[in-house]
Design an enzyme around this catalytic site. Structure first.
Site, PDB file in Angstrom:
ATOM      1  N   GLY A   1       4.869   3.254  -2.852  1.00  0.00           N
ATOM      2  CA  GLY A   1       4.037   2.218  -3.612  1.00  0.00           C
ATOM      3  C   GLY A   1       4.289   1.006  -2.566  1.00  0.00           C
ATOM      4  O   GLY A   1       4.541   1.112  -1.630  1.00  0.00           O
TER       5      GLY A   1
ATOM      6  N   GLU B   1       8.737   4.800   0.188  1.00  0.00           N
ATOM      7  CA  GLU B   1       7.683   4.969   1.221  1.00  0.00           C
ATOM      8  C   GLU B   1       6.809   3.901   0.713  1.00  0.00           C
ATOM      9  O   GLU B   1       5.911   3.687  -0.431  1.00  0.00           O
ATOM     10  CB  GLU B   1       6.534   6.340   1.033  1.00  0.00           C
ATOM     11  CG  GLU B   1       7.589   7.421   1.626  1.00  0.00           C
ATOM     12  CD  GLU B   1       7.825   7.645   2.852  1.00  0.00           C
ATOM     13  OE1 GLU B   1       7.322   6.956   3.916  1.00  0.00           O
ATOM     14  OE2 GLU B   1       8.571   8.264   3.333  1.00  0.00           O
TER      15      GLU B   1
ATOM     16  N   GLU C   1       0.050  -7.581   3.669  1.00  0.00           N
ATOM     17  CA  GLU C   1      -0.848  -6.441   3.360  1.00  0.00           C
ATOM     18  C   GLU C   1      -1.931  -6.885   2.535  1.00  0.00           C
ATOM     19  O   GLU C   1      -1.857  -7.312   1.361  1.00  0.00           O
ATOM     20  CB  GLU C   1       0.069  -5.178   2.505  1.00  0.00           C
ATOM     21  CG  GLU C   1      -0.606  -4.142   2.903  1.00  0.00           C
ATOM     22  CD  GLU C   1       0.083  -2.776   1.931  1.00  0.00           C
ATOM     23  OE1 GLU C   1       0.687  -3.181   0.932  1.00  0.00           O
ATOM     24  OE2 GLU C   1       0.077  -1.903   2.356  1.00  0.00           O
TER      25      GLU C   1
ATOM     26  N   CYS D   1      -2.279   3.343   3.086  1.00  0.00           N
ATOM     27  CA  CYS D   1      -1.202   2.531   3.537  1.00  0.00           C
ATOM     28  C   CYS D   1      -1.290   2.427   5.164  1.00  0.00           C
ATOM     29  O   CYS D   1      -0.589   1.667   5.812  1.00  0.00           O
ATOM     30  CB  CYS D   1       0.101   3.142   3.060  1.00  0.00           C
ATOM     31  SG  CYS D   1       0.392   5.146   3.514  1.00  0.00           S
TER      32      CYS D   1
ATOM     33  N   LYS E   1       6.154  10.386 -12.447  1.00  0.00           N
ATOM     34  CA  LYS E   1       4.952   9.245 -12.910  1.00  0.00           C
ATOM     35  C   LYS E   1       3.923   9.119 -12.202  1.00  0.00           C
ATOM     36  O   LYS E   1       4.094   8.413 -11.045  1.00  0.00           O
ATOM     37  CB  LYS E   1       5.892   8.001 -13.295  1.00  0.00           C
ATOM     38  CG  LYS E   1       4.996   7.248 -14.186  1.00  0.00           C
ATOM     39  CD  LYS E   1       5.485   5.639 -14.168  1.00  0.00           C
ATOM     40  CE  LYS E   1       4.738   4.804 -13.144  1.00  0.00           C
ATOM     41  NZ  LYS E   1       3.312   4.837 -13.461  1.00  0.00           N
TER      42      LYS E   1
ATOM     43  N   THR F   1       7.532  -3.670  -5.126  1.00  0.00           N
ATOM     44  CA  THR F   1       8.340  -2.694  -6.223  1.00  0.00           C
ATOM     45  C   THR F   1       9.343  -1.673  -5.463  1.00  0.00           C
ATOM     46  O   THR F   1      10.246  -1.669  -6.534  1.00  0.00           O
ATOM     47  CB  THR F   1       7.103  -1.814  -6.603  1.00  0.00           C
ATOM     48  OG1 THR F   1       5.880  -2.496  -6.879  1.00  0.00           O
ATOM     49  CG2 THR F   1       7.550  -0.880  -7.870  1.00  0.00           C
TER      50      THR F   1
END
Ligand code: NAD
Length: 480
Positions: free
Chosen positions: A226, A248, A384, A282, A173, A230
């Site tokens: 992501g 990750e 973040e 990231c 996805k 999540t």
């Protein structure tokens, strides 16, 4: 308007419910295509197709599987311009970046794992005269791969390539925010002759398609990249099902500049590390700590370079800073700039939305923003932001800056600038980060373990680590 399709069992198909999601062009701020709003019925079809394809794919010699991945890599290279433009339009990132980083890296991922699988050896352990043990590594079956919006094709291929190389079939996805190049890849899979069902791409929202992949009983292994929130939800769902997980997640990476650094290199690379892809990587170095004797000089040179950056149309070659990926994300980044002000920060440059004239007047742009005067443990410095916002903070001692670096819940990457060899190693070993760069940033060797500590994730991807993740080891003990 272009309607993207799911790629299931080798065919491009509409979602069963015939529902669609608007896909925006961030630099212009308008809808330019529709993507399937798929649900668990579409995921079910994809899992069935993957399960049916699995025995033949797993039994295929690794070299032959590898050849198919190499063929895909060649096709990505042949369509470089087309894919790069599609990526730039879909994400708002500068075309130059998509052309030099994102798309070339997608074909490198395919090529790397298409060949790595041919060098992936089993272990054997001889038990002194009484037995021989050898380890067989079986593919799991159907692997679930879920990827984010910031480096769409780059990270999508980073997952599917090792999963497929290891003999798994995949239900993947892509992000609903940037689905375009994954869709274009499905067309290339058809051209490459990938057997039906080996790779299935189901588009849609995370809470529908993502959740259906995570909870599906026939998907025993999940690779997710992501956000940390999540990742936490996925971990909580997958743990009682005993699924194998690679997560990750987010980062808030320190960039530590000692006074003895190569100044020009440190400034230039720190600017790139801060603002590449509008700070939406990231690994971006968003907390810059500078040793006090160098602080004023570094600040002046850094801000000067940032002021010279061109914010504008991603398709223009002169543009360094493209659009923010969505209006929602733009609002989030702007809210952090406001927070920084309330926390006592001083905006040295940027700090506001930018109106780009002409075609991009409705787009979502933010000026690259540099802030100083914040405490190392303020919210701005520990949460973040994932946008073009960095902070500058002076420090006096090595011990102090290690404390600053380690004070967040994240532990993805760090950069250290110094000419002292012993100090570089000493600091590197004490920083809580899965990836440390010394006197560079984002210099990648695909064989190295990639991933984060603490809330930046679980597990490592890259090289043989990824092939180990996507296989189940089985020990066979033979009595002599
Ligand atoms: P996100 O977590 O919102 O979404 C990532 C993917 O997960 C998307 O495909 C989304 O649809 C899906 N998803 C959302 N909810 C889900 C659920 N409940 N179940 C299953 N899937 C679900 O992240 P994002 O905003 O797309 O990406 C930005 C984040 O990704 C940042 O935090 C960034 O640091 C992180 N990131 C990490 C790395 C890394 O390698 N560590 C690389 C790139 C981005």
């Amino acid at each position: 308007m272009l309607k993207l399709k799911n790629y299931i069992n080798g065919e491009l198909v509409e979602p069963i419910a015939r529902q669609y999601i608007s896909n925006y062009r961030p630099a212009v701020g308008v809808v330019y295509s529709l993507l399937p709003d798929s649900d668990e019925q579409d995921v079910e079809l994809a899992v069935q197709a993957a399960s049916n394809a699995f025995p033949a794919w797993a039994a295929m010699p690794a070299q032959k599987r590898g050849q198919l991945l190499l063929r895909l890599a060649d096709l990505i290279d042949q369509h470089l311009d087309y894919l790069a433009e599609a990526e730039a339009i879909d994400t708002g990132k500068p075309l130059v970046l998509a052309k030099t980083m994102d798309i070339p890296r997608a074909s490198s991922n395919m090529r790397f794992f298409g060949t790595a699988i041919q060098h992936f050896a089993s272990e054997a352990h001889v038990t002194e005269g009484s037995a021989i043990n050898y380890t067989v590594r079986h593919p799991h079956g159907v692997a679930g791969c879920i990827s984010p919006w910031n480096l769409p094709l780059y990270l999508f291929t980073w997952k599917i390539a090792p999963a497929l190389a290891a003999g798994n079939c995949v239900v993947a996805k892509p992000s609903e925010v940037t689905p375009m190049t994954a869709y274009l890849l499905s067309e290339l899979c058809q051209e490459a002759g990938l057997p039906p069902g080996v790779l299935n791409i189901v588009h849609g929202y995370g809470h529908k398609v993502g959740a259906a992949i995570v909870t599906h009983p026939k998907i025993p292994v999940l690779s997710f990249t992501g956000g940390t929130t999540t990742g936490r939800t996925i971990a909580a769902t997958a743990a009682p099902m005993f699924k194998k997980l690679s997560l990750e997640l987010g980062g808030k990476n320190p960039n530590i500049v000692f006074a003895d650094c190569d100044f020009d290199e440190a400034v230039a690379t720190s600017v790139r590390a801060a603002f590449a892809n509008q700070g939406q990587i990231c690994l971006c170095g968003s907390r810059i700590f500078v040793e006090r004797p160098l602080y004023q000089q570094f600040k002046a040179a850094f801000v000067e370079k940032v002021n010279a950056m061109v914010v504008g149309d991603p398709l223009k070659e002169s543009t360094n800073q493209g659009a923010i990926v969505s209006e929602q994300h733009l609002q989030k980044v702007l809210s952090y700039i406001e927070l920084a002000k309330t926390e006592g920060g001083t905006i040295l440059t940027g700090g506001q939305q930018v109106q780009v004239p002409g075609r991009c007047a409705g787009g979502w742009f933010i000026a690259p923003t540099v802030i100083e005067g914040l405490s190392y443990n303020s919210r701005t410095n520990t949460e973040e932001i994932f946008g073009p916002v960095v902070t500058l903070t002076p420090f006096d001692t090595e011990e102090e800056v290690i404390g600053y670096a380690n004070c967040t819940d994240y532990g993805l990457s760090a950069t250290i600038w110094t000419q002292q060899l012993a100090r570089a190693h000493r600091v590197a070993h004490q920083v809580h980060a899965g990836i440390v760069w010394v006197n560079t940033w984002l210099l990648r060797d695909l064989r190295t373990p990639f991933g984060g500590m603490k809330n930046s994730g679980i597990g490592r991807e890259g090289g043989f680590e990824a092939l180990r993740f996507f296989t189940e080891p089985q020990n066979v003990c033979v009595k002599l």
